[in-house]
Design an enzyme around this catalytic site. Structure first.
Site, PDB file in Angstrom:
ATOM      1  N   HIS A 173     -15.407 -11.938   7.084  1.00 35.76           N
ATOM      2  CA  HIS A 173     -15.733 -10.661   6.470  1.00 35.76           C
ATOM      3  C   HIS A 173     -16.753  -9.911   7.611  1.00 35.76           C
ATOM      4  CE1 HIS A 173     -15.074 -11.458   1.919  1.00 35.76           C
ATOM      5  NE2 HIS A 173     -14.095 -11.674   2.879  1.00 35.76           N
ATOM      6  N   GLU A 192     -19.648  -8.719   7.668  1.00 37.67           N
ATOM      7  CA  GLU A 192     -20.986  -9.457   7.857  1.00 37.67           C
ATOM      8  C   GLU A 192     -21.161 -10.570   8.792  1.00 37.67           C
ATOM      9  OE1 GLU A 192     -20.744  -8.042   3.575  1.00 37.67           O
ATOM     10  OE2 GLU A 192     -19.516  -8.590   4.889  1.00 37.67           O
ATOM     11  N   CYS A 244     -20.218  -9.689  -0.707  1.00 41.34           N
ATOM     12  CA  CYS A 244     -19.664 -10.361  -1.944  1.00 41.34           C
ATOM     13  C   CYS A 244     -20.687 -11.657  -2.184  1.00 41.34           C
ATOM     14  CB  CYS A 244     -18.284 -11.032  -1.373  1.00 41.34           C
ATOM     15  SG  CYS A 244     -18.303 -12.174  -0.050  1.00 41.34           S
ATOM     16  N   CYS A 275     -20.925 -13.725   1.664  1.00 43.99           N
ATOM     17  CA  CYS A 275     -21.502 -13.124   2.637  1.00 43.99           C
ATOM     18  C   CYS A 275     -23.257 -13.097   2.208  1.00 43.99           C
ATOM     19  CB  CYS A 275     -20.731 -11.761   2.872  1.00 43.99           C
ATOM     20  SG  CYS A 275     -19.330 -11.808   3.496  1.00 43.99           S
ATOM     21  N   LEU A 312      12.521   5.344   6.400  1.00 43.54           N
ATOM     22  CA  LEU A 312      11.301   5.202   5.869  1.00 43.54           C
ATOM     23  C   LEU A 312      10.493   4.043   6.583  1.00 43.54           C
ATOM     24  CD1 LEU A 312      12.571   4.479   1.947  1.00 43.54           C
ATOM     25  CD2 LEU A 312      11.394   6.581   3.303  1.00 43.54           C
ATOM     26  N   ALA A 364       9.206  11.580  -8.650  1.00 44.72           N
ATOM     27  CA  ALA A 364       7.935  12.090  -8.703  1.00 44.72           C
ATOM     28  C   ALA A 364       7.650  12.722  -9.921  1.00 44.72           C
ATOM     29  CB  ALA A 364       7.881  13.420  -7.808  1.00 44.72           C
ATOM     30  N   ALA A 365       8.522  13.263 -10.876  1.00 38.69           N
ATOM     31  CA  ALA A 365       8.215  13.644 -12.291  1.00 38.69           C
ATOM     32  C   ALA A 365       8.121  12.085 -13.026  1.00 38.69           C
ATOM     33  CB  ALA A 365       9.348  14.309 -12.751  1.00 38.69           C
TER      34      ALA A 365
END
Length: 364
Positions: A51, A53, A76, A85, A205, A300-301
């Site tokens: 992490h 830190e 955490c 951490c 994509l 989308a709808a």
């Protein structure tokens, strides 16, 4: 900006270096300061690695006495792939910890801060809070709902059409807008489109910026009607392609996609339309925390009707296509303006010749 804000901004900048690379974890940066001098800094590179830190403390070649550690997210306090951490900060003997935002997980929120204070470490919270919340908004939604954060992106003419009457859509948005979309693809975990988009545009994509990363490509195809020769199925990429379909369609036509290595998975659906909520839940189990829906109008709808959209990102090009063009949204069944979906925190930006409109969908 005061000194705390300056160093917190540095922690935010460090955290953003790993944007799109830490799922399902948040992006976190840490800065160790003595007086007004930075003596160590680091960020969380990806899940399973140390992490922020820990990274920052390892780079500090000095005693941690009389130091302040700036972290954009509460440290955490629980065991996961790595030790807590909080324990490391306490053992190091830091004098003060400055936190941008508390942990959004309701089960552990505030626990790390309380443990630091019980150990005699001064803790300041809420420095650049809104900035810190924004860069981890996807993590917060994912940890609280069990589903990824969803951004709905559409490109349309000024009169709200995503294609001309004949189906042509290239290019409604300009080069600058498409660059923004590729940057977005670089840090989301998956892209979702519908079968009609694949059949009409035959898109790759992929992320086409230098050093970019392709996300998982997800096709909603309740009848498994796309061709196995579609580019999204044949394109060589480190990212996989997943077709979400019905059990019946998978049984009847799924075998045609095995040769190209495409995964065909069954999901609940009605009348050939796949449940987006079910797909998103499945993506969350794969570690996805941010998903981009790129259309078309029916997908989308459906996403808006199912209430799975957190943020919209609409690009409007300087062109008019008229009422016979294809609408950016399929019918939503809304009969009164008062019942329309509301957006908050709206933002308007000029992107080349286009206008980008963004906002967050209000929940009922």
């Amino acid at each position: 900006m005061n000194a705390d804000e300056v160093f917190m901004q540095r922690a935010v900048d460090l955290a953003m270096r790993a944007q799109g690379r830490t799922s399902p974890n948040p992006v976190v940066g840490a800065v160790v300061v003595r007086g007004r001098r930075v003596i160590g800094e680091g960020y969380h590179h990806q899940a399973g690695l140390p992490h922020a830190e820990i990274e920052a403390l390892r780079k500090t070649q000095h005693s941690m006495r009389r130091t302040t550690v700036y972290i954009n997210l509460e440290p955490c306090s629980h065991h996961g792939r790595t030790p807590p951490c909080v324990d490391v900060l306490i053992e190091a003997g830091v004098k003060r910890v400055v936190v941008g935002m508390t942990d959004p997980n309701p089960r552990v929120r505030g626990r790390g801060i309380r443990r630091l204070r019980r150990a005699g470490i001064a803790v300041t919270t809420g420095v650049l809070k809104e900035t810190c919340k924004r860069i981890n908004e996807d993590f917060a939604v994912c940890i609280q709902t069990g589903k990824p954060f969803v951004t709905l992106k559409l490109a349309a003419s000024l009169d709200g059409r995503i294609a001309a009457a004949g189906g042509d859509a290239r290019w409604i948005s300009g080069v600058a807008s498409r660059r923004v979309v590729h940057e977005l693809r670089n840090y989301v975990d998956a892209i979702i489109v519908g079968a009609e988009t694949v059949k009409a545009d035959d898109p790759l994509l992929t992320c086409r910026i230098r050093g970019g990363r392709d996300p998982l490509r997800v096709i909603l195809d309740g009848r498994l009607s796309i061709s196995p020769a579609a580019l999204v199925c044949m394109q060589q990429s480190k990212a996989a392609t997943l077709i979400a379909t019905t059990q019946r369609a998978a049984r009847l036509r799924g075998g045609a996609f095995k040769k190209s290595g495409v995964e065909v998975a069954s999901f609940p659906g009605r009348r050939g339309r796949i449940s987006l909520s079910s797909v998103l839940e499945s993506l969350a189990t794969r570690g996805a925390k941010h998903v981009l829906i790129e259309g078309g109008g029916q997908v989308a709808a459906t996403a808006l009707q199912e209430g799975v959209v957190n943020k919209v990102l609409f690009f409007y090009g300087p062109v008019l296509l008229g009422g016979d063009g294809r609408a950016m949204l399929a019918p939503l069944g809304i009969v009164r303006v008062a019942d329309g979906l509301k957006l908050r925190t709206m933002q308007f930006d000029q992107i080349g010749k286009d206008v980008m409109v963004s906002g967050y969908v209000e929940t009922p």
